[in-house]
Motif scaffolding. Structure first.
Motif, PDB file in Angstrom:
ATOM      1  N   PRO A  12       0.787  -1.231   0.000  1.00 45.28           N
ATOM      2  CA  PRO A  12       0.000   0.000   0.000  1.00 45.28           C
ATOM      3  C   PRO A  12       0.821   1.284   0.000  1.00 45.28           C
ATOM      4  CG  PRO A  12      -0.369  -1.303   1.984  1.00 45.28           C
ATOM      5  CD  PRO A  12       0.755  -1.914   1.232  1.00 45.28           C
ATOM      6  N   PRO A  13       0.738   2.183  -1.069  1.00 49.58           N
ATOM      7  CA  PRO A  13       1.488   3.432  -1.133  1.00 49.58           C
ATOM      8  C   PRO A  13       0.861   4.563  -0.361  1.00 49.58           C
ATOM      9  CG  PRO A  13       0.424   2.962  -3.177  1.00 49.58           C
ATOM     10  CD  PRO A  13       0.013   1.903  -2.206  1.00 49.58           C
ATOM     11  N   GLU A  14       1.606   5.650  -0.211  1.00 47.02           N
ATOM     12  CA  GLU A  14       1.146   6.804   0.551  1.00 47.02           C
ATOM     13  C   GLU A  14       1.124   8.072  -0.282  1.00 47.02           C
ATOM     14  OE1 GLU A  14       0.294   6.814   3.754  1.00 47.02           O
ATOM     15  OE2 GLU A  14       0.620   4.707   4.059  1.00 47.02           O
ATOM     16  N   PRO A  15       0.307   8.156  -1.342  1.00 46.73           N
ATOM     17  CA  PRO A  15       0.331   9.355  -2.174  1.00 46.73           C
ATOM     18  C   PRO A  15      -0.320  10.535  -1.483  1.00 46.73           C
ATOM     19  CG  PRO A  15      -1.198   7.769  -3.023  1.00 46.73           C
ATOM     20  CD  PRO A  15      -0.603   7.196  -1.785  1.00 46.73           C
ATOM     21  N   GLU A  16       0.306  11.708  -1.666  1.00 46.38           N
ATOM     22  CA  GLU A  16      -0.232  12.943  -1.109  1.00 46.38           C
ATOM     23  C   GLU A  16      -1.020  13.625  -2.204  1.00 46.38           C
ATOM     24  OE1 GLU A  16       0.535  14.471   1.899  1.00 46.38           O
ATOM     25  OE2 GLU A  16       1.614  12.803   2.718  1.00 46.38           O
ATOM     26  N   THR A  17      -2.307  13.339  -2.306  1.00 41.33           N
ATOM     27  CA  THR A  17      -3.098  13.951  -3.365  1.00 41.33           C
ATOM     28  C   THR A  17      -4.065  14.965  -2.784  1.00 41.33           C
ATOM     29  OG1 THR A  17      -4.704  12.179  -3.195  1.00 41.33           O
ATOM     30  CG2 THR A  17      -2.973  11.919  -4.834  1.00 41.33           C
ATOM     31  N   ALA A  18      -4.390  15.943  -3.616  1.00 42.32           N
ATOM     32  CA  ALA A  18      -5.281  16.979  -3.140  1.00 42.32           C
ATOM     33  C   ALA A  18      -6.662  16.417  -2.864  1.00 42.32           C
ATOM     34  CB  ALA A  18      -5.388  18.098  -4.187  1.00 42.32           C
ATOM     35  N   ALA A  19      -7.267  16.809  -1.759  1.00 46.92           N
ATOM     36  CA  ALA A  19      -8.595  16.326  -1.397  1.00 46.92           C
ATOM     37  C   ALA A  19      -9.641  17.019  -2.237  1.00 46.92           C
ATOM     38  CB  ALA A  19      -8.860  16.582   0.083  1.00 46.92           C
ATOM     39  N   LEU A  20     -10.740  16.315  -2.473  1.00 49.52           N
ATOM     40  CA  LEU A  20     -11.834  16.896  -3.219  1.00 49.52           C
ATOM     41  C   LEU A  20     -12.549  17.930  -2.363  1.00 49.52           C
ATOM     42  CD1 LEU A  20     -13.382  13.739  -4.827  1.00 49.52           C
ATOM     43  CD2 LEU A  20     -11.936  15.450  -5.895  1.00 49.52           C
ATOM     44  N   PRO A  21     -13.196  18.913  -2.973  1.00 54.02           N
ATOM     45  CA  PRO A  21     -13.947  19.889  -2.184  1.00 54.02           C
ATOM     46  C   PRO A  21     -15.057  19.207  -1.421  1.00 54.02           C
ATOM     47  CG  PRO A  21     -14.487  20.047  -4.514  1.00 54.02           C
ATOM     48  CD  PRO A  21     -13.319  19.118  -4.400  1.00 54.02           C
ATOM     49  N   PRO A  22     -15.290  19.611  -0.170  1.00 51.28           N
ATOM     50  CA  PRO A  22     -16.327  18.952   0.637  1.00 51.28           C
ATOM     51  C   PRO A  22     -17.710  19.204   0.091  1.00 51.28           C
ATOM     52  CG  PRO A  22     -15.512  20.917   1.715  1.00 51.28           C
ATOM     53  CD  PRO A  22     -14.633  20.699   0.504  1.00 51.28           C
ATOM     54  N   VAL A  23     -18.616  18.280   0.412  1.00 52.98           N
ATOM     55  CA  VAL A  23     -20.014  18.470   0.032  1.00 52.98           C
ATOM     56  C   VAL A  23     -20.545  19.677   0.788  1.00 52.98           C
ATOM     57  CG1 VAL A  23     -22.311  17.437   0.105  1.00 52.98           C
ATOM     58  CG2 VAL A  23     -20.315  16.028  -0.380  1.00 52.98           C
ATOM     59  N   ASP A 186       2.166  -2.416 -12.044  1.00 49.77           N
ATOM     60  CA  ASP A 186       2.405  -3.352 -10.950  1.00 49.77           C
ATOM     61  C   ASP A 186       1.467  -4.544 -11.115  1.00 49.77           C
ATOM     62  OD1 ASP A 186       2.757  -4.754  -8.596  1.00 49.77           O
ATOM     63  OD2 ASP A 186       2.990  -2.955  -7.381  1.00 49.77           O
ATOM     64  N   PRO A 187       1.877  -5.517 -11.929  1.00 51.35           N
ATOM     65  CA  PRO A 187       0.996  -6.653 -12.189  1.00 51.35           C
ATOM     66  C   PRO A 187       0.769  -7.540 -10.970  1.00 51.35           C
ATOM     67  CG  PRO A 187       3.172  -7.033 -13.131  1.00 51.35           C
ATOM     68  CD  PRO A 187       3.149  -5.609 -12.672  1.00 51.35           C
ATOM     69  N   ILE A 188       1.633  -7.438  -9.956  1.00 47.84           N
ATOM     70  CA  ILE A 188       1.487  -8.276  -8.769  1.00 47.84           C
ATOM     71  C   ILE A 188       0.189  -7.972  -8.030  1.00 47.84           C
ATOM     72  CG2 ILE A 188       2.488  -8.875  -6.534  1.00 47.84           C
ATOM     73  CD1 ILE A 188       3.941 -10.011  -8.982  1.00 47.84           C
ATOM     74  N   VAL A 189      -0.221  -6.701  -8.009  1.00 44.76           N
ATOM     75  CA  VAL A 189      -1.498  -6.342  -7.387  1.00 44.76           C
ATOM     76  C   VAL A 189      -2.442  -5.702  -8.395  1.00 44.76           C
ATOM     77  CG1 VAL A 189      -0.626  -6.183  -5.045  1.00 44.76           C
ATOM     78  CG2 VAL A 189      -0.479  -4.189  -6.522  1.00 44.76           C
ATOM     79  N   ALA A 354      -3.861   0.417  -2.548  1.00 42.15           N
ATOM     80  CA  ALA A 354      -3.800   1.212  -3.777  1.00 42.15           C
ATOM     81  C   ALA A 354      -3.039   2.516  -3.554  1.00 42.15           C
ATOM     82  CB  ALA A 354      -5.210   1.509  -4.272  1.00 42.15           C
ATOM     83  N   LYS A 355      -3.210   3.130  -2.391  1.00 41.60           N
ATOM     84  CA  LYS A 355      -2.539   4.394  -2.105  1.00 41.60           C
ATOM     85  C   LYS A 355      -1.030   4.214  -2.023  1.00 41.60           C
ATOM     86  CE  LYS A 355      -2.817   8.346   1.042  1.00 41.60           C
ATOM     87  NZ  LYS A 355      -3.377   8.866   2.305  1.00 41.60           N
ATOM     88  N   ARG A 356      -0.586   3.182  -1.315  1.00 41.82           N
ATOM     89  CA  ARG A 356       0.855   2.937  -1.188  1.00 41.82           C
ATOM     90  C   ARG A 356       1.492   2.626  -2.535  1.00 41.82           C
ATOM     91  NH1 ARG A 356       4.521  -1.006  -0.978  1.00 41.82           N
ATOM     92  NH2 ARG A 356       3.075  -2.744  -1.069  1.00 41.82           N
ATOM     93  N   VAL A 357       0.868   1.721  -3.274  1.00 42.02           N
ATOM     94  CA  VAL A 357       1.442   1.294  -4.550  1.00 42.02           C
ATOM     95  C   VAL A 357       1.483   2.445  -5.547  1.00 42.02           C
ATOM     96  CG1 VAL A 357       1.056  -0.160  -6.571  1.00 42.02           C
ATOM     97  CG2 VAL A 357       0.886  -1.149  -4.290  1.00 42.02           C
ATOM     98  N   SER A 358       0.397   3.210  -5.640  1.00 43.16           N
ATOM     99  CA  SER A 358       0.370   4.307  -6.617  1.00 43.16           C
ATOM    100  C   SER A 358       1.405   5.368  -6.285  1.00 43.16           C
ATOM    101  CB  SER A 358      -1.027   4.924  -6.690  1.00 43.16           C
ATOM    102  OG  SER A 358      -1.430   5.455  -5.452  1.00 43.16           O
ATOM    103  N   ALA A 427      -1.709 -13.217  -0.333  1.00 43.51           N
ATOM    104  CA  ALA A 427      -2.334 -11.916  -0.571  1.00 43.51           C
ATOM    105  C   ALA A 427      -1.907 -10.901   0.487  1.00 43.51           C
ATOM    106  CB  ALA A 427      -3.854 -12.059  -0.581  1.00 43.51           C
ATOM    107  N   GLN A 428      -1.884 -11.314   1.748  1.00 36.78           N
ATOM    108  CA  GLN A 428      -1.533 -10.386   2.827  1.00 36.78           C
ATOM    109  C   GLN A 428      -0.046 -10.039   2.812  1.00 36.78           C
ATOM    110  OE1 GLN A 428      -3.685  -8.744   4.626  1.00 36.78           O
ATOM    111  NE2 GLN A 428      -5.347  -9.842   3.607  1.00 36.78           N
ATOM    112  N   VAL A 429       0.804 -10.989   2.477  1.00 35.42           N
ATOM    113  CA  VAL A 429       2.242 -10.704   2.390  1.00 35.42           C
ATOM    114  C   VAL A 429       2.518  -9.729   1.253  1.00 35.42           C
ATOM    115  CG1 VAL A 429       4.484 -11.710   1.782  1.00 35.42           C
ATOM    116  CG2 VAL A 429       3.028 -12.827   3.480  1.00 35.42           C
ATOM    117  N   ARG A 430       1.862  -9.937   0.105  1.00 36.09           N
ATOM    118  CA  ARG A 430       2.089  -9.063  -1.036  1.00 36.09           C
ATOM    119  C   ARG A 430       1.547  -7.654  -0.795  1.00 36.09           C
ATOM    120  NH1 ARG A 430       4.953 -12.743  -1.607  1.00 36.09           N
ATOM    121  NH2 ARG A 430       4.943 -14.256  -3.311  1.00 36.09           N
ATOM    122  N   ALA A 431       0.571  -7.534   0.090  1.00 30.58           N
ATOM    123  CA  ALA A 431       0.001  -6.219   0.372  1.00 30.58           C
ATOM    124  C   ALA A 431       0.977  -5.334   1.128  1.00 30.58           C
ATOM    125  CB  ALA A 431      -1.292  -6.365   1.171  1.00 30.58           C
TER     126      ALA A 431
END
Length: 460
Positions: A12-23, A186-189, A354-358, A427-431
């Motif tokens: 799991p990747p840690e991307p710093e992406t901009a948050a969407l505007p709140p509802v 990343d075909p592994i996941v 998904a966040k960590r990998v991306s 699955a858990q090890v690969r995560a």
């Protein structure tokens, strides 16, 4: 000596992406009612709802999915076999740009959670068209950054492993078409990151925390099933800590090479192939491009209706935050063109993974995955009085040996997640990222013990 275990990696990747505007702030009557009309489209600047007819606008139906009584596979962590959601292919080898679709709201004073989530998040979900020679198909993706990083599945970006050099076009919810290139696969996941050319001012998806989900939580799926952009469906989380096994043509087969991924000895449920992109040539595609490896994925199970073309699209929580990337559905059989649709058992890659990998792909061009260094099988009553992953062989110098594990041990838990099969442990090890340390629970001679294990690195 080959290093074995089950057959998949995860991280799991840690991307710093901009948050969407709140509802917008809600009135007391409903947590998602809005004081202002919800915009009918997702151009950069919100526009008031217009009573005049709009051209090329589609009202997207909100489907209230029924709760599925019988869950697939039994136990919470039981490994199951699934069909990956490949793209729905255009009739010709050249893909026509999908027409722009918008979320139409006719009664803004009566919107519910699903409508509000769709209004918030649809601008961050895209339709992806890929063409490589005679092969072609469409899938979905989510926007990660204002300048055009997009997350999708590897099997979408590569036409199920047929080509990693296809021509890629990405259409946003407001109908803008961008050319795109692959940043990393990343075909592994089964995750991939694309970069849109000359993009700016896009609306990134807001990340949610999949580890905080509960069974029964409402979730909303947005994507392009069957090429129908901005399709919205809803349902619930029907199971957590599930693992599935899928045959992949995108993962290289190393045979007896020492770098072969950990492999399970008796997975029991042979994986199906990824869904074909090309309806007309599905059978020949399977023959000319056979799956060369098997991957095991940790997934969120949902009954929200997802179908071929939803791959790479968003699974959202009730606040419109991304909690999963839709990747596969279970199937009872095939129909028509060799594919069948949703039966109410779909799977999404958790956002934590998904966040960590991306982010690792964006930062380094690739992501890392853990390696236990053991060959495992699913424990039976002849091996143990509890379910788990039975260690068949230990790789010398590997993570399992360093943690003190031995042949015959039955792994029952990893990082707080129950292990009920060989697919689960892989699955858990690969995560987890290479070098990660976590607690592992095992049984030996009827006694339970807990050890700390520091994972090695899977190399393809």
């Amino acid at each position: 000596m080959s290093e074995n275990e089950s057959s998949a990696n995860i991280t799991p990747p840690e991307p710093e992406t901009a948050a969407l505007p709140p509802v917008p702030p809600p009135p007391a009557a409903s947590p998602f009612a809005q004081t202002e009309p919800i915009p009918p489209s997702f151009a950069a600047a919100p526009q008031p709802v217009s009573t005049a007819p709009r051209q090329r606008s589609l009202a997207v139906p909100v489907i209230a999915a029924a709760v599925v009584a019988a869950l697939l596979g039994g136990g919470a962590g039981a490994g199951v076999t699934a069909w990956a959601l490949a793209s729905q292919t255009p009739s010709s080898s050249e893909s026509a740009a999908p027409s722009p679709q918008t979320i139409t709201v006719n009664n803004p004073d009566k919107v519910d959670v699903v409508t509000a989530v769709a209004a918030k998040a649809s601008r961050s979900v895209v339709t992806i068209s890929v063409n490589a020679g005679q092969e072609g198909g469409t899938g979905s993706g989510v926007i990660l950054s204002e300048d055009g990083y997009v997350l999708t599945n590897t099997h979408v970006a590569t036409l199920d492993g047929a080509s990693d050099e296809g021509t890629i076009e990405v259409t946003t919810a407001d109908g803008h078409i961008y050319s795109a290139t692959v940043v990393g696969l990343d075909p592994i996941v089964d995750l991939a990151v694309l970069k849109l050319k000359d993009a700016s001012g896009l609306t990134p998806i807001e990340w949610g925390d999949s580890s905080k989900l509960d069974v029964g939580d409402q979730v909303i799926a947005i994507g392009a099933p069957l090429g129908l952009s901005n399709t919205v469906t809803d349902g619930i989380v029907s199971a957590l800590n599930r693992s599935i096994q899928i045959a992949s043509s995108a993962v290289p087969d190393h045979g007896d090479d020492d770098q072969t991924p950990d492999q399970e000895q008796n997975g029991g449920q042979g994986p199906f192939d990824f869904w074909n992109f090309d309806q007309g040539q599905g059978e020949s595609r399977q023959q000319s491009n056979p799956a060369s490896a098997t991957i095991s994925l940790p997934v969120i199970q949902t009954d929200a209706a997802i179908n071929p073309g939803n791959s790479g699209g968003a699974l959202l929580d009730s606040e419109g935050r991304l909690v999963g990337i839709n990747v596969a559905i279970a199937s009872t059989g095939s129909t028509g063109q060799g594919q069948s649709g949703s039966i109410g058992v779909g799977f999404s890659i958790p956002s934590t993974l998904a966040k960590r990998v991306s982010q690792e792909i964006i930062d380094n061009g690739e992501a890392t995955h853990g390696l236990l260094g053991a060959s495992v099988s699913t424990a039976t009553s002849a091996d143990s009085d509890v379910v788990g992953a039975l260690i068949e062989e230990i790789v010398s110098g590997g993570a399992a040996e360093k943690a003190g594990l031995k042949k015959g041990d039955v792994i029952t838990e990893l990082g707080g997640v129950p292990i009920t099969s060989s697919t689960d442990i892989t699955a858990q090890v690969r995560a987890l990222a290479a070098g990660s340390s976590t607690e592992l629970v095992y049984q030996r001679g009827g006694d339970s013990a807990t050890v700390k294990v520091t994972l090695g690195e899977l190399t393809l």
